[in-house]
Write an enzyme that holds these catalytic residues in place. Structure first.
Site, PDB file in Angstrom:
ATOM      1  N   LEU A 144       0.862  -1.188   0.000  1.00 25.67           N
ATOM      2  CA  LEU A 144       0.000   0.000   0.000  1.00 25.67           C
ATOM      3  C   LEU A 144       0.899   1.239   0.000  1.00 25.67           C
ATOM      4  CD1 LEU A 144      -2.507  -1.204   2.721  1.00 25.67           C
ATOM      5  CD2 LEU A 144      -2.871  -1.144   0.255  1.00 25.67           C
ATOM      6  N   HIS A 145       1.632   1.427  -1.053  1.00 26.22           N
ATOM      7  CA  HIS A 145       2.704   2.407  -1.056  1.00 26.22           C
ATOM      8  C   HIS A 145       2.210   3.843  -0.899  1.00 26.22           C
ATOM      9  CE1 HIS A 145       5.117  -1.016  -1.967  1.00 26.22           C
ATOM     10  NE2 HIS A 145       4.443  -1.237  -3.072  1.00 26.22           N
ATOM     11  N   ASP A 146       1.565   4.395  -1.896  1.00 18.88           N
ATOM     12  CA  ASP A 146       1.132   5.797  -1.813  1.00 18.88           C
ATOM     13  C   ASP A 146       0.092   6.026  -0.716  1.00 18.88           C
ATOM     14  OD1 ASP A 146       2.853   6.956  -3.785  1.00 18.88           O
ATOM     15  OD2 ASP A 146       1.651   5.950  -5.310  1.00 18.88           O
TER      16      ASP A 146
END
Length: 151
Positions: A144-146
């Protein structure tokens, strides 16, 4: 909504001038536009609240190769400029974002809602999880990077 006529760079500058220290800018992708905004209006580095970005990989391998994370590698000169500019900046790297994963367990919960939106979100996320099964099967889910940088 109609197409914006203002450039991204001018939009960033105008947003800083309008919101000042209340503005938290979260670039999703390379730092190209924020670098250009800082070069065009250097004073905004002291007027913006802060920048929080997803980028880099300090203690884990990158996602482009062993040394590079995608958002930084797409414009490393812009990232370097931002990091050296003195603008208040927080980097959330892959070493952080890979600690919180979405799994099939969560997508099943969305499916169990019985809604079109839940099914759509589950299908879309399952596609992303399947990509991770190819590139990083040891993780057991998708990053869930951004969203973590936003959080």
């Amino acid at each position: 909504r109609s197409v914006e006529t203002e450039s991204a760079v001018d939009f960033i500058i105008d947003a800083v001038k309008t919101y000042g220290k209340d503005l938290v800018y979260v670039p999703t992708g390379p730092m190209t536009n924020i670098e250009a905004a800082l070069k065009k209006a250097p004073e905004i580095k002291d007027e913006i609240g802060r920048i929080v970005l997803m980028g880099g990989a300090l203690t884990v391998p990158g996602n482009c190769n062993a040394c590079m994370e995608a958002n930084i590698s797409q414009d490393p000169e812009a990232a370097d400029y931002l990091f050296r500019s003195g603008t208040p900046t927080t980097m959330i790297g892959l070493d952080v974002t890979l600690q919180t994963l979405l799994t099939y367990k969560e997508t099943q919960q969305w499916r169990d809602l019985g809604t079109k939106a839940g099914k759509f979100l589950a299908d879309m996320t399952d596609f992303y999880i399947k990509a991770y099964e190819t590139t990083s099967p040891h993780l057991g889910g998708c990053g869930l990077h951004d969203p973590l940088a936003v959080g």
